[in-house]
Design a protein around this motif. Structure first.
Motif, PDB file in Angstrom:
ATOM      1  N   PRO A  11       0.606  -1.347  -0.055  1.00 35.99           N
ATOM      2  CA  PRO A  11       0.050  -0.045  -0.147  1.00 35.99           C
ATOM      3  C   PRO A  11       1.029   1.351  -0.023  1.00 35.99           C
ATOM      4  O   PRO A  11       1.990   1.227   0.759  1.00 35.99           O
ATOM      5  N   LEU A  12       0.493   2.375  -0.777  1.00 36.32           N
ATOM      6  CA  LEU A  12       1.282   3.326  -1.035  1.00 36.32           C
ATOM      7  C   LEU A  12       1.783   4.036   0.417  1.00 36.32           C
ATOM      8  O   LEU A  12       2.836   4.625   0.392  1.00 36.32           O
ATOM      9  N   HIS A  13       0.742   4.184   1.249  1.00 36.27           N
ATOM     10  CA  HIS A  13       0.746   5.084   2.523  1.00 36.27           C
ATOM     11  C   HIS A  13       1.922   4.277   3.461  1.00 36.27           C
ATOM     12  O   HIS A  13       2.501   4.515   4.220  1.00 36.27           O
ATOM     13  N   GLN A  14       2.191   2.718   3.201  1.00 30.69           N
ATOM     14  CA  GLN A  14       2.838   2.152   4.203  1.00 30.69           C
ATOM     15  C   GLN A  14       4.206   1.658   3.548  1.00 30.69           C
ATOM     16  O   GLN A  14       5.196   1.327   4.406  1.00 30.69           O
ATOM     17  N   GLY A  15       4.715   1.872   2.308  1.00 30.89           N
ATOM     18  CA  GLY A  15       5.784   1.581   1.779  1.00 30.89           C
ATOM     19  C   GLY A  15       6.956   2.610   2.188  1.00 30.89           C
ATOM     20  O   GLY A  15       6.709   3.760   2.455  1.00 30.89           O
ATOM     21  N   LYS A  16       8.257   2.300   2.312  1.00 29.05           N
ATOM     22  CA  LYS A  16       9.432   2.976   2.595  1.00 29.05           C
ATOM     23  C   LYS A  16       9.389   3.500   3.796  1.00 29.05           C
ATOM     24  O   LYS A  16       9.786   4.704   4.151  1.00 29.05           O
ATOM     25  N   ALA A  30       3.911   9.776  -2.191  1.00 32.38           N
ATOM     26  CA  ALA A  30       4.381  10.441  -3.589  1.00 32.38           C
ATOM     27  C   ALA A  30       5.620   9.693  -4.170  1.00 32.38           C
ATOM     28  O   ALA A  30       5.328   9.220  -5.463  1.00 32.38           O
ATOM     29  N   LEU A  31       6.467   9.282  -3.510  1.00 33.44           N
ATOM     30  CA  LEU A  31       7.441   8.563  -3.881  1.00 33.44           C
ATOM     31  C   LEU A  31       7.185   7.166  -4.338  1.00 33.44           C
ATOM     32  O   LEU A  31       7.596   6.849  -5.573  1.00 33.44           O
ATOM     33  N   ASN A  32       6.205   6.426  -3.484  1.00 33.42           N
ATOM     34  CA  ASN A  32       6.029   4.991  -4.128  1.00 33.42           C
ATOM     35  C   ASN A  32       5.217   5.156  -5.287  1.00 33.42           C
ATOM     36  O   ASN A  32       5.282   4.283  -5.883  1.00 33.42           O
ATOM     37  N   PHE A  33       4.152   6.101  -5.289  1.00 30.15           N
ATOM     38  CA  PHE A  33       3.624   6.166  -6.645  1.00 30.15           C
ATOM     39  C   PHE A  33       4.326   6.434  -7.994  1.00 30.15           C
ATOM     40  O   PHE A  33       4.186   5.861  -9.109  1.00 30.15           O
ATOM     41  N   ALA A 207       9.241  12.403  -8.818  1.00 36.13           N
ATOM     42  CA  ALA A 207       9.080  12.795  -7.308  1.00 36.13           C
ATOM     43  C   ALA A 207       9.205  14.077  -6.990  1.00 36.13           C
ATOM     44  O   ALA A 207       9.810  14.495  -5.792  1.00 36.13           O
ATOM     45  N   LYS A 208       8.530  15.082  -7.661  1.00 34.88           N
ATOM     46  CA  LYS A 208       9.162  16.497  -7.346  1.00 34.88           C
ATOM     47  C   LYS A 208       8.895  17.113  -5.670  1.00 34.88           C
ATOM     48  O   LYS A 208       9.502  17.716  -5.464  1.00 34.88           O
ATOM     49  N   PRO A 209       7.674  16.538  -5.336  1.00 40.72           N
ATOM     50  CA  PRO A 209       7.383  16.938  -4.019  1.00 40.72           C
ATOM     51  C   PRO A 209       8.422  16.702  -2.944  1.00 40.72           C
ATOM     52  O   PRO A 209       8.501  17.286  -2.157  1.00 40.72           O
ATOM     53  N   ILE A 210       9.385  15.703  -3.337  1.00 42.75           N
ATOM     54  CA  ILE A 210      10.363  15.114  -2.188  1.00 42.75           C
ATOM     55  C   ILE A 210      11.717  15.706  -2.512  1.00 42.75           C
ATOM     56  O   ILE A 210      12.400  15.705  -1.679  1.00 42.75           O
ATOM     57  N   ARG A 211      11.766  16.502  -3.571  1.00 37.91           N
ATOM     58  CA  ARG A 211      13.173  17.036  -3.866  1.00 37.91           C
ATOM     59  C   ARG A 211      13.878  17.948  -3.028  1.00 37.91           C
ATOM     60  O   ARG A 211      15.119  17.612  -2.607  1.00 37.91           O
TER      61      ARG A 211
END
Length: 214
Positions: A11-16, A30-33, A207-211
């Motif tokens: 699940p995207l909210h659980q990964g990493k 956002a990164l996982n997606f 993944a621009k939001p995390i840069r």
């Protein structure tokens, strides 16, 4: 050749989760997606792959996979058992005619269609297992069985050696695919920093939001 690629996705909210000290929940999602999108883009452009099968509990992941005409399998396992999910997906692929199976984790930001093609080429002569290790030669970042019959999965810490042992015990010719692009998966802050060094454009494209946090 009927080669299926199986992509397991948390699940995207659980990964990493190991990046929690570096990225917020929204940034990790956002990164996982972005990583999922990149994986589907790559696999859908490899002509040697007959079908892609995505297994996940996340409705957004499964919906995105279907946009790429992938087969989807909803995981019902609340324990998030990766290897159990893979065996279920493996059975489904074989039931639908898969003769070879490639497992590709959805967290390899540097892979290209050419990388996947090169890995597949190493398995042209059966009975073969091709394995791409992570950069520490501990985990498994790509695994291909030709033929698919008899395939087994043991992902997790130390999986590289476990997969090698299984292959040798069961008569597979082992091919190790050494590749810088396959070797870099994203699990730790160090991995994220390495990615920024090797391809800072990843964060602009995907993944621009995390840069700003790298």
């Amino acid at each position: 050749m009927n080669l299926w690629a199986i992509v397991p996705v948390k699940p995207l909210h659980q990964g990493k989760s190991r990046l929690a000290g570096m990225l917020s929940v929204e940034e990790r999602e956002a990164l996982n997606f972005s990583l999922l999108w990149h994986s589907l883009e790559v696999l859908s452009s490899v002509e040697l792959i007959s079908r892609v099968l995505v297994v996940s509990k996340d409705p957004k992941v499964l919906a995105t996979a279907r946009e790429y005409h992938a087969v989807t399998l909803h995981s019902e396992d609340d324990r998030l058992n990766l290897n159990l999910d893979l065996q279920k997906a493996d059975f489904m692929a074989k039931w639908q005619g898969a003769q070879e199976i490639l497992v590709l984790p959805a967290d390899l930001p540097l892979i290209t269609a050419w990388d996947v093609y090169q890995l597949i080429q190493k398995a042209q002569k059966p009975k073969a297992m091709v394995i791409a290790p992570d950069r520490n030669r501990d985990g498994t970042n790509g695994l291909l069985f030709n033929p698919a019959e008899g395939s087994r999965y043991s992902f997790g810490p130390g999986s590289f050696e476990r997969h090698l042992a299984f292959a040798k015990k069961n008569g597979y010719r082992v091919e190790v695919y050494e590749s810088e692009t396959f070797a870099l998966d994203l699990d730790t802050p160090e991995d994220l920093s390495l990615l920024y060094e090797k391809d800072p454009n990843f964060f602009q494209k995907f993944a621009k939001p995390i840069r700003r946090n790298v």
